[in-house]
Structure formats: structure tokens, C-alpha cells
Design a protein around this motif. Structure first.
Motif, PDB file in Angstrom:
ATOM      1  N   LEU A 127       0.797  -1.222  -0.061  1.00  0.00           N
ATOM      2  CA  LEU A 127       0.040  -0.103  -0.024  1.00  0.00           C
ATOM      3  C   LEU A 127       0.858   1.262  -0.044  1.00  0.00           C
ATOM      4  O   LEU A 127       0.752   2.054  -0.833  1.00  0.00           O
ATOM      5  N   VAL A 128       1.721   1.226   1.086  1.00  0.00           N
ATOM      6  CA  VAL A 128       2.812   2.624   0.744  1.00  0.00           C
ATOM      7  C   VAL A 128       3.530   2.500  -0.215  1.00  0.00           C
ATOM      8  O   VAL A 128       3.704   3.730  -0.845  1.00  0.00           O
ATOM      9  N   GLY A 129       4.140   1.419  -0.727  1.00  0.00           N
ATOM     10  CA  GLY A 129       4.923   1.382  -1.866  1.00  0.00           C
ATOM     11  C   GLY A 129       4.166   2.024  -3.205  1.00  0.00           C
ATOM     12  O   GLY A 129       4.590   2.817  -4.073  1.00  0.00           O
ATOM     13  N   THR A 130       2.904   1.571  -3.222  1.00  0.00           N
ATOM     14  CA  THR A 130       2.108   2.140  -4.422  1.00  0.00           C
ATOM     15  C   THR A 130       1.931   3.768  -4.269  1.00  0.00           C
ATOM     16  O   THR A 130       1.855   4.273  -5.316  1.00  0.00           O
ATOM     17  N   PHE A 131       1.630   4.040  -3.019  1.00  0.00           N
ATOM     18  CA  PHE A 131       1.430   5.567  -3.068  1.00  0.00           C
ATOM     19  C   PHE A 131       2.568   6.399  -3.182  1.00  0.00           C
ATOM     20  O   PHE A 131       2.608   7.369  -4.111  1.00  0.00           O
ATOM     21  N   ILE A 132       3.901   5.954  -2.878  1.00  0.00           N
ATOM     22  CA  ILE A 132       4.962   6.496  -3.172  1.00  0.00           C
ATOM     23  C   ILE A 132       5.380   6.401  -4.751  1.00  0.00           C
ATOM     24  O   ILE A 132       5.839   7.550  -5.296  1.00  0.00           O
ATOM     25  N   SER A 133       5.043   5.285  -5.215  1.00  0.00           N
ATOM     26  CA  SER A 133       5.190   5.249  -6.701  1.00  0.00           C
ATOM     27  C   SER A 133       4.550   6.077  -7.702  1.00  0.00           C
ATOM     28  O   SER A 133       4.754   6.875  -8.537  1.00  0.00           O
ATOM     29  N   SER A 134       3.253   6.382  -7.048  1.00  0.00           N
ATOM     30  CA  SER A 134       2.009   7.291  -7.510  1.00  0.00           C
ATOM     31  C   SER A 134       2.659   8.645  -7.409  1.00  0.00           C
ATOM     32  O   SER A 134       2.559   9.366  -8.343  1.00  0.00           O
ATOM     33  N   PHE A 135       3.457   8.818  -6.249  1.00  0.00           N
ATOM     34  CA  PHE A 135       3.885  10.228  -6.020  1.00  0.00           C
ATOM     35  C   PHE A 135       5.261  10.555  -6.855  1.00  0.00           C
ATOM     36  O   PHE A 135       5.205  11.809  -7.557  1.00  0.00           O
ATOM     37  N   ILE A 136       5.929   9.465  -7.265  1.00  0.00           N
ATOM     38  CA  ILE A 136       7.021   9.793  -8.315  1.00  0.00           C
ATOM     39  C   ILE A 136       6.590   9.884  -9.614  1.00  0.00           C
ATOM     40  O   ILE A 136       7.130  10.829 -10.317  1.00  0.00           O
ATOM     41  N   ASN A 137       5.518   9.244  -9.879  1.00  0.00           N
ATOM     42  CA  ASN A 137       4.799   9.365 -11.365  1.00  0.00           C
ATOM     43  C   ASN A 137       4.240  10.746 -11.407  1.00  0.00           C
ATOM     44  O   ASN A 137       4.443  11.568 -12.586  1.00  0.00           O
ATOM     45  N   ILE A 138       3.715  11.279 -10.457  1.00  0.00           N
ATOM     46  CA  ILE A 138       3.395  12.790 -10.592  1.00  0.00           C
ATOM     47  C   ILE A 138       4.223  13.729 -10.750  1.00  0.00           C
ATOM     48  O   ILE A 138       4.067  14.443 -11.668  1.00  0.00           O
ATOM     49  N   MET A 139       5.314  13.659 -10.314  1.00  0.00           N
ATOM     50  CA  MET A 139       6.647  14.543 -10.329  1.00  0.00           C
ATOM     51  C   MET A 139       7.169  14.299 -11.776  1.00  0.00           C
ATOM     52  O   MET A 139       7.629  15.097 -12.456  1.00  0.00           O
ATOM     53  N   LEU A 140       7.292  13.027 -12.061  1.00  0.00           N
ATOM     54  CA  LEU A 140       7.894  12.659 -13.561  1.00  0.00           C
ATOM     55  C   LEU A 140       7.241  13.213 -14.560  1.00  0.00           C
ATOM     56  O   LEU A 140       7.828  13.711 -15.657  1.00  0.00           O
ATOM     57  N   TYR A 141       5.811  12.707 -14.880  1.00  0.00           N
ATOM     58  CA  TYR A 141       4.953  13.166 -16.044  1.00  0.00           C
ATOM     59  C   TYR A 141       4.561  14.590 -15.748  1.00  0.00           C
ATOM     60  O   TYR A 141       4.293  15.194 -16.756  1.00  0.00           O
ATOM     61  N   GLY A 142       4.395  15.209 -14.624  1.00  0.00           N
ATOM     62  CA  GLY A 142       4.022  16.593 -14.198  1.00  0.00           C
ATOM     63  C   GLY A 142       5.028  17.442 -14.929  1.00  0.00           C
ATOM     64  O   GLY A 142       4.907  18.368 -16.038  1.00  0.00           O
ATOM     65  N   THR A 143       6.039  17.262 -14.726  1.00  0.00           N
ATOM     66  CA  THR A 143       7.515  18.015 -15.248  1.00  0.00           C
ATOM     67  C   THR A 143       7.684  17.682 -16.789  1.00  0.00           C
ATOM     68  O   THR A 143       8.108  18.641 -17.274  1.00  0.00           O
ATOM     69  N   LEU A 144       7.463  16.400 -16.992  1.00  0.00           N
ATOM     70  CA  LEU A 144       7.614  16.044 -18.395  1.00  0.00           C
ATOM     71  C   LEU A 144       6.742  16.758 -19.308  1.00  0.00           C
ATOM     72  O   LEU A 144       6.795  17.116 -20.435  1.00  0.00           O
ATOM     73  N   LEU A 145       5.437  17.142 -18.749  1.00  0.00           N
ATOM     74  CA  LEU A 145       4.431  17.893 -19.443  1.00  0.00           C
ATOM     75  C   LEU A 145       4.870  19.198 -19.659  1.00  0.00           C
ATOM     76  O   LEU A 145       4.672  19.862 -20.619  1.00  0.00           O
ATOM     77  N   LEU A 146       5.027  19.931 -18.381  1.00  0.00           N
ATOM     78  CA  LEU A 146       5.117  21.323 -18.401  1.00  0.00           C
ATOM     79  C   LEU A 146       6.442  21.941 -18.705  1.00  0.00           C
ATOM     80  O   LEU A 146       6.433  23.052 -19.471  1.00  0.00           O
ATOM     81  N   ILE A 147       7.582  21.158 -18.823  1.00  0.00           N
ATOM     82  CA  ILE A 147       9.081  21.771 -19.501  1.00  0.00           C
ATOM     83  C   ILE A 147       9.058  21.981 -20.616  1.00  0.00           C
ATOM     84  O   ILE A 147       9.231  23.078 -21.231  1.00  0.00           O
TER      85      ILE A 147
END
Length: 340
Positions: free
Chosen positions: A163-183
Motif C-alpha cells: 500500500l505505502v509503496g504504491t502511494f510513493i510510486s504514484s507520487f514519483i509518477n506525478i513529479m515525473l509526468y507533471g514536469t515532463l508535460l510542463l517543461i
């Protein structure tokens, strides 16, 4: 839709195969190479996509995948073996659960895709599709808990590590794809970069992530996973803070440096988090866990990407209103600037 339906199972199945095949002492190396494919590919994509768009046409972004798919089919045929015994009974399809998750994901996709265009909940059909999606997700979860032969075992979320690992992985994805969209968007719209040059500005992230993932496969077997996760998240936080300092006078170097740091942070975090998420699960639950892990990450990523895009659009409109509010014939400063 067809691309998502066909490709959605690849990552969880690949992850499940690796976790079942490799012994515990080699899982770190295996997840390192898996992370190389899972993380390096989307980072490398903007560079290749920008080059193809500038020099050929956008259609080649999709055409180039055809030979890769053919090669993958050949490799699967000769190197991936099915270890299921011939006498193993077939698992019955849970059609109720399947249709409920299809309805939930389909409605959510339409809402996220068309929400900004139709001003979100000011439109009645967006409101109703959102409600249907939420109800379908809740029904799917309850049904999978109660039915005797579920399509996927959602009880794996009772495992704290998963459960915790899935939440952390989702948080990593947010930073990865959010910056990949915005930059790249920032580079093209604010700094005037071409699509290819905007892709080049984020390409160093792929290089640093590639090198980091190759090293982390070895390091993860020797250093405690929790410590590596904390270090990786701190590195990612530093890079995101550096991104927040960008403005319309920023140089290409000020974009490249935080991208390199973010790539290192992703590499340091991804491997230990993946290992921690599945380390306490039995082999019989790995396939279900990998599927739910990928599903949850994709849902969070889709929602966050849409939210980021909406936030940028809305805030840009607000600041545009601030700027044009003073462009009035009765404003003496405006008349003076026009005169000179």
C-alpha cells in the motif's frame, strides 16, 4: 483506446514475470533493468518525438513502434516460458468486475480528456460521467472483495508495504509526468524553443536516469531500501524546487541541471520502492498486485496531469486579465507607452 487496452497489461505482466523468476538476491538487479525500460522510455520520448515531428511528421511517432512490436513478439516466443502446469484449472472470468472497471475507467478518461474544454463541472454530462466513474470504482472494489472468484484480488492492499509503496510510486509518477508535460510546454510557449529543442532540454534527464538505474540495480542489494527511498525523494524535491524558479529569462542550462538531478532522484527511488512494494507478498499474489499497482499509478498520473494542465491554463488566464486590465485609453501610462 486500442493502444491503451493492448499496452496497459505490458508493465504489470513484465514486473510479475521478473518477480516470480528471479531469486530474492537478484531481484534488485532485475528491477533495475525493469526500471530502465519503465522510466527511461518516457523520458527519451520527447527527444525522439520532437525530432520526428520537426524533420518528418507526427505520424512517425506511432509508425516507429510497429517494428519494435514485431521484434518483441519474436523475443516473447523464444525467451518467455509459461510455467503453468497443463492440469491447472482455468480461472473463470469475472464479467461483473470487468465491466464495472471498464465503465469506471472509460468515464474517467472522457472527463479528464474533455473536462477543460467544456469547463469541467459547469457542464452537466461531465458531472454525471464523474459520478458514474466514482460509483463504478466503489462498486468494483466492493464486488471484488465479496465475490468468490474476483478478476483481481484487491485484498493485496491490506499488505502495508504494498500500500505505502504504491502511494510513493504514484507520487514519483506525478513529479515525473507533471514536469515532463510542463517543461517542454514552457520551453516552446515561453522561451520560443522548437519541438525538437524542447525535447533536447529534457533529454539529459533520460541520460542521468539511465546511468542511475544501471547503478541502482547493484546498490539496492547492498543498501537498505528505505534509506535509498528517502534519499531519492529528497533529490527529487530539490529538482522540483529548482524548476519552480524558472522564468522567461531562464537559460537552457537552468532547465538542463534540474532535469539531470530529477533523473538521478527517479533512479534512486524507483528500484527500492518497487522492491519494497512486493517483498512481503507471496508469489501467488504477485500478478494481481502488479496489475493493481500499475492501475493505481496510471489513475493518479492521469488525474494529476489533467489537474496540472488545468491549473496552468486557469492561472495563465488570471494573469492575462491582470495585464490587459491596464490597457485602457484612460490610463496615462498606457497612452505614454503607446506614444513612444
Amino acid at each position: 483506446m486500442l493502444l491503451g487496452a493492448a499496452g496497459g497489461a505490458h508493465l504489470p505482466l513484465a514486473q510479475a514475470v521478473l518477480l516470480e523468476t528471479f531469486p530474492p538476491e537478484k531481484k534488485g538487479v532485475a528491477m533495475g533493468f525493469f526500471g530502465f525500460a519503465a522510466m527511461f522510455s518516457p523520458l527519451f520520448g520527447p527527444f525522439v518525438g520532437g525530432y520526428l515531428t520537426d524533420n518528418y511528421s507526427w505520424q512517425w511517432v506511432f509508425i516507429m513502434n510497429i517494428p519494435i512490436c514485431i521484434i518483441s513478439l519474436i523475443l516473447i516466443k523464444f525467451f518467455i516460458k509459461d510455467e503453468k502446469k497443463s492440469g491447472t484449472p482455468k480461472r473463470k472470468m469475472d464479467y461483473v468486475g470487468l465491466f464495472s472497471i471498464i465503465i469506471a475507467m472509460g468515464c474517467m478518461q472522457i472527463v479528464l480528456d474533455k473536462g477543460e474544454q467544456f469547463n469541467w463541472f459547469d457542464t452537466y454530462w461531465i458531472y454525471w460521467l464523474t459520478l458514474i466513474s466514482i460509483v463504478s470504482f466503489v462498486f468494483f472494489y466492493v464486488w471484488e472483495l465479496e465475490t468468490k472468484k474476483p478478476i483481481v484480488d484487491v485484498r493485496v492492499f491490506k499488505d502495508r508495504n504494498f500500500l505505502v509503496g504504491t502511494f510513493i510510486s504514484s507520487f514519483i509518477n506525478i513529479m515525473l509526468y507533471g514536469t515532463l508535460l510542463l517543461i517542454p510546454m514552457f520551453g516552446q510557449n515561453i522561451l520560443g524553443y522548437s519541438p525538437y529543442f524542447a525535447g533536447v532540454s529534457v533529454f539529459p534527464r533520460a541520460i542521468s536516469c539511465f546511468i542511475g538505474l544501471l547503478l541502482m540495480g547493484r546498490i539496492a542489494d547492498k543498501v537498505e531500501n528505505r534509506l535509498l527511498t528517502v534519499i531519492g525523494l529528497i533529490i527529487m524535491a530539490v529538482s522540483v524546487f529548482m524548476f519552480s524558479r524558472l522564468n522567461n529569462t531562464s537559460s537552457i542550462e537552468s532547465i538542463i541541471l534540474p532535469n539531470i538531478i530529477l533523473g538521478i532522484g527517479i533512479a534512486v527511488t524507483f528500484v527500492p520502492v518497487s522492491a519494497l512494494s512486493f517483498i512481503t507478498l507471496s508469489k501467488t499474489k504477485l500478478a494481481d498486485a502488479a496489475g493493481l499497482h500499475a492501475l493505481f499509478k496510471n489513475i493518479v498520473t492521469a488525474i494529476s496531469t489533467s489537474a496540472v494542465s488545468t491549473f496552468v491554463t486557469r492561472v495563465s488566464q488570471v494573469h492575462q486579465n491582470y495585464l490587459v486590465a491596464f490597457l485602457s485609453p484612460t490610463n496615462l501610462n498606457f497612452q505614454y507607452k503607446i506614444a513612444i
